[in-house]
Design an enzyme around this catalytic site. Structure first.
Site, PDB file in Angstrom:
ATOM      1  N   GLU A 290      42.739  82.937 -41.775  1.00 55.57           N
ATOM      2  CA  GLU A 290      41.325  82.575 -41.621  1.00 55.57           C
ATOM      3  C   GLU A 290      40.735  83.172 -40.350  1.00 55.57           C
ATOM      4  O   GLU A 290      39.588  83.584 -40.325  1.00 55.57           O
ATOM      5  CB  GLU A 290      41.157  81.049 -41.628  1.00 55.57           C
ATOM      6  CG  GLU A 290      41.282  80.435 -43.009  1.00 55.57           C
ATOM      7  CD  GLU A 290      40.229  80.970 -43.986  1.00 55.57           C
ATOM      8  OE1 GLU A 290      39.039  80.913 -43.674  1.00 55.57           O
ATOM      9  OE2 GLU A 290      40.618  81.463 -45.065  1.00 55.57           O
TER      10      GLU A 290
ATOM     11  N   TYR B  90      33.254  76.056 -38.844  1.00 52.73           N
ATOM     12  CA  TYR B  90      33.664  76.787 -40.047  1.00 52.73           C
ATOM     13  C   TYR B  90      35.189  76.893 -40.142  1.00 52.73           C
ATOM     14  O   TYR B  90      35.794  76.545 -41.165  1.00 52.73           O
ATOM     15  CB  TYR B  90      33.041  78.195 -40.075  1.00 52.73           C
ATOM     16  CG  TYR B  90      33.670  79.022 -41.161  1.00 52.73           C
ATOM     17  CD1 TYR B  90      33.291  78.853 -42.482  1.00 52.73           C
ATOM     18  CD2 TYR B  90      34.732  79.903 -40.873  1.00 52.73           C
ATOM     19  CE1 TYR B  90      33.915  79.550 -43.499  1.00 52.73           C
ATOM     20  CE2 TYR B  90      35.367  80.601 -41.887  1.00 52.73           C
ATOM     21  CZ  TYR B  90      34.950  80.417 -43.191  1.00 52.73           C
ATOM     22  OH  TYR B  90      35.591  81.094 -44.197  1.00 52.73           O
TER      23      TYR B  90
ATOM     24  N   ASP C  82      29.989  79.891 -45.026  1.00 45.78           N
ATOM     25  CA  ASP C  82      30.056  81.244 -44.455  1.00 45.78           C
ATOM     26  C   ASP C  82      28.951  82.076 -45.120  1.00 45.78           C
ATOM     27  O   ASP C  82      28.135  81.529 -45.883  1.00 45.78           O
ATOM     28  CB  ASP C  82      31.459  81.862 -44.626  1.00 45.78           C
ATOM     29  CG  ASP C  82      31.706  82.336 -46.045  1.00 45.78           C
ATOM     30  OD1 ASP C  82      30.984  81.888 -46.971  1.00 45.78           O
ATOM     31  OD2 ASP C  82      32.608  83.168 -46.253  1.00 45.78           O
TER      32      ASP C  82
ATOM     33  N   CYS D  82      28.682  85.039 -64.360  1.00 46.29           N
ATOM     34  CA  CYS D  82      28.730  83.899 -63.432  1.00 46.29           C
ATOM     35  C   CYS D  82      29.064  82.586 -64.142  1.00 46.29           C
ATOM     36  O   CYS D  82      28.390  82.211 -65.107  1.00 46.29           O
ATOM     37  CB  CYS D  82      27.382  83.775 -62.716  1.00 46.29           C
ATOM     38  SG  CYS D  82      27.349  82.408 -61.564  1.00 46.29           S
TER      39      CYS D  82
END
Ligand code: SF4
Length: 360
Positions: A39, A122, A140, A203
């Site tokens: 990350e 975050y 993000d 989607c």
């Protein structure tokens, strides 16, 4: 009309993620240390760029303890090329705290993790939701864009949108699989709900999307004009036999503690030769005698592009070595962590070193 997001949103997204997610190394582990490192590497860096670094990192630092016990130069060297070196320094410092105060295991408490060096809202949410499945939402750039389109929010994709987006995420967050849900939203943004030309037909949550229902998916969020600034700089290659002179940047500020060749920006109205002489005098307190142009290297940063004109220089006297100034050959130079622009110069020097030796 788009349907209001409901309990059906998360299952639809998670089912899509299960089937279509990219097979990335950090998705094949539940080890909190590996998730934490991945990350940190992924912030401001693309997935493709991180893949090579990820495996090498765990060969060098297989455990939190190994990272905590390593020297900072070794850590920066392993990070070289990923940019934003404060992330590497903070990772190293945080590993030392985790070893000292938490028996080498990343804690689960968000408040404790948030206090570790390098953790913001975050990264705390992403690492803890993925490693321990804690129900923490994250925003993000990908999540922000997807959410703005789902809600058809007006304006640029910036942090001013995050209060509304945070509230919305709470309404669609599933009771289980928090880590997968967060990753699925980011993956949707990376693969389908792309910033340009979103692939709405593919989607999984199209029926919940207000931007699509209104035909506005291409203009939400409002595009930003990005200005890339050009910066011109001169670099001095000073040699003594087969050794080159390098210096360490200050411990604070941009690219702190990394090693580079002397030189700097060309000021307005200043030619390359004058800039070179000034930089060498200011940085090393020696005079420039001759300067032969060698080559140019270009390097892109997020906000600007640097054109580095590289010269082979003779000075009087030769600069002296100390803690922050060294004479090194092209083999041992690789032990010193360098910004990407300087590492490119080293690669060019390796190509022409034989020619330079015969000229000197
Ligand atoms: Fe994005 Fe299109 Fe899906 Fe809406 S329908 S979330 S714009 S990919």
């Amino acid at each position: 009309m788009a349907c209001a997001p409901s309990k059906l949103f998360a299952p639809a997204l998670l089912a899509w993620y299960d089937k279509h997610k990219r097979n990335l190394p950090w998705r094949r582990t539940k080890d909190p240390y590996k998730i934490w490192v991945s990350e940190m590497m992924l912030q401001q860096t693309t997935v493709n760029a991180v893949i090579g670094y990820y495996d090498r990192w765990f060969q060098m630092f297989p455990t939190v303890g190994a990272l905590a016990g390593a020297g900072v130069e070794k850590v920066l060297k392993a990070w070289q090329g990923l940019g934003y070196y404060a992330r590497a320094r903070n990772l190293h410092k945080a590993a030392q705290v985790v070893v000292r105060e938490h028996h080498g295991v990343l804690p689960r408490d968000p408040a404790v993790v948030r206090a570790l060096p390098g953790f913001g809202p975050y990264s705390t949410g992403s690492v803890l939701s993925i490693a321990y499945d804690l129900p923490l939402t994250i925003i993000d750039a990908n999540v922000r864009r997807v959410a703005m389109r789902l809600l058809a929010l007006q304006g640029h994709a910036d942090t001013k949108q995050d209060r509304k987006i945070g509230g919305f995420l709470q309404t669609i967050f599933p009771p289980k699989h928090a880590g997968d849900f967060n990753q699925a939203l980011m993956e949707l943004g990376a693969l389908v709900c792309r910033s340009k030309e979103p692939l709405c037909i593919l989607c999984p949550v199209i029926k919940f999307c207000r931007a699509f229902a209104r035909g506005r998916q291409e203009i939400i969020p409002k595009p930003k004009q990005r200005m890339i600034k050009d910066v011109a700089a001169v670099i001095a290659i000073i040699r003594k036999g087969n050794k080159f002179f390098i210096q360490q940047r200050p411990a604070k500020g941009l690219l702190a503690g990394l090693w580079e060749f002397p030189g700097g920006k060309i000021r307005a109205g200043e030619g390359r030769a004058r800039a070179l002489a000034r930089e060498i005098r200011e940085e090393l307190n020696v005079s420039l005698k001759t300067a032969d142009y060698l080559f140019q290297v270009t390097h892109f940063y997020t906000q600007f592009k640097v054109n580095l004109s590289v010269f082979l220089c003779a000075t009087a006297p030769l600069p002296k070595a100390d803690e922050a100034h060294k004479w090194v050959n092209l083999k041992s130079i690789h032990q010193y962590p360098m910004p990407s622009g300087s590492a490119k110069i080293v690669r060019e020097l390796e190509k022409i070193n034989g020619i330079m030796v015969s000229r000197c």
